[in-house]
Enzyme design. Structure first.
Site, PDB file in Angstrom:
ATOM      1  N   HIS A  33       8.432  34.535  -3.799  1.00 28.76           N
ATOM      2  CA  HIS A  33       8.094  35.596  -2.851  1.00 28.76           C
ATOM      3  C   HIS A  33       8.276  36.940  -3.489  1.00 28.76           C
ATOM      4  CE1 HIS A  33       7.595  37.608   0.826  1.00 28.76           C
ATOM      5  NE2 HIS A  33       7.364  36.669   1.546  1.00 28.76           N
TER       6      HIS A  33
ATOM      7  N   LYS B 227       6.931  32.230  11.504  1.00 33.37           N
ATOM      8  CA  LYS B 227       8.017  32.939  12.042  1.00 33.37           C
ATOM      9  C   LYS B 227       7.482  34.357  12.368  1.00 33.37           C
ATOM     10  CE  LYS B 227       9.930  34.321   7.204  1.00 33.37           C
ATOM     11  NZ  LYS B 227       8.831  33.323   6.498  1.00 33.37           N
TER      12      LYS B 227
ATOM     13  N   GLU C 295       1.361  32.599   1.923  1.00 30.43           N
ATOM     14  CA  GLU C 295       2.035  32.256   3.014  1.00 30.43           C
ATOM     15  C   GLU C 295       1.928  33.723   3.844  1.00 30.43           C
ATOM     16  OE1 GLU C 295       5.042  28.718   1.811  1.00 30.43           O
ATOM     17  OE2 GLU C 295       5.772  31.001   1.842  1.00 30.43           O
TER      18      GLU C 295
END
Length: 276
Positions: free
Chosen positions: A175, A47, A252
């Site tokens: 995250h 993304k 990530e």
């Protein structure tokens, strides 16, 4: 703006608005993160920038891909990734999208609720699943602290349910917030993850993986720590909380991979005065 991009804009004078990216910068960012965290697999967050040129470059370098939609999965596969290098990392997915991803060969799925876990079990049987837990996000420019994830106590219960649903409880994810400049931000989350590993091991369930998420920043107006600084801090926390039984880890990166690689050029078309 580096000299390569500046020269391109000066010589080509493309129509605006125009985004110009230096793929050499992307490759350098990938190599720096890989060197800083050599035991972690890199799953680029598609993304952040799904340009085919970026995906093809990263696929050739060996990157895996964190995807949030079927479109992103197809893009990663078209760029040269194999299904085993793709994670469906969105924790809220349509049933049909899970089924489509499964049909495309994807076997790694994120979740943070019982409803999502059951959907995966129904249409993606036998898949590996990892549960996202909440973190504070303190120190990040965009904390994301309540957007996704469940409490660690719920994660324990859900991961314990997975085998009975025909799924492989693979691990835990979190995250620490986007554009995270605190290199120690991963410590508390890793402490929680290690406790989940221990509690489930006592029940005979051996988790294997910790998804360290994204958060690795890029330089805009403020200086940010180096990839090496993050690598040292994360490695120290892993060893502190997991001891000699280190889990598999993945990261990530999104903006940390591509944020400093491009420039958007635009122009002021008109300054309009609406009164004398």
């Amino acid at each position: 703006m580096n000299t390569k991009i500046a020269s391109f804009l000066e010589e080509r004078r493309p129509e605006t608005p125009c985004l110009v990216l230096d793929l050499d910068v992307v490759a350098g960012n990938y190599q720096a993160l890989a060197a800083a965290l050599p035991d972690s697999r890199i799953f680029y967050a598609v993304k952040a920038n799904p340009a085919p040129e970026i995906l093809s470059l990263l696929a050739a370098l060996g990157s895996c891909f964190d995807t949030a939609s079927v479109v992103e999965i197809r893009d990663a596969l078209a760029a040269g990734a194999t299904p085993d290098r793709v994670s469906f990392g969105n924790t809220i997915k349509k049933r049909v999208d899970i089924a489509t991803a499964y049909a495309l060969g994807v076997r790694l799925f994120a979740f943070d609720s019982e409803a999502e876990l059951r959907k995966i079990a129904e249409v993606a049987p036998g898949s590996r699943v990892f549960c996202r837990i909440l973190t504070s996000g303190e120190g990040a420019e965009w904390p994301l602290s309540r957007k996704f994830g469940c409490e660690p106590s719920m994660a324990r219960e859900l991961l314990a349910m997975a085998p009975g649903l025909g799924l492989d409880p693979y691990g835990v994810s979190f995250h620490v917030g986007s554009q995270q400049r605190d290199t120690g931000a991963w410590d508390q989350a890793l402490e929680s993850a290690a406790a989940i590993f221990r509690d489930l091991a006592a029940k005979g369930i051996e988790l294997k993986m910790v998804n360290l998420g994204g958060g690795f920043p890029t330089r805009y107006l403020k200086e940010v720590p180096t990839p090496e600084a993050y690598g040292r801090a994360i490695d120290a926390s892993l060893r502190q909380h997991f001891g000699n039984r280190l889990p598999e880890t993945i990261i990530e990166p999104g903006r940390g991979m591509v944020g400093n690689a491009g420039v958007i050029q635009t122009e002021v078309v008109l300054i309009s005065n609406k009164s004398a």
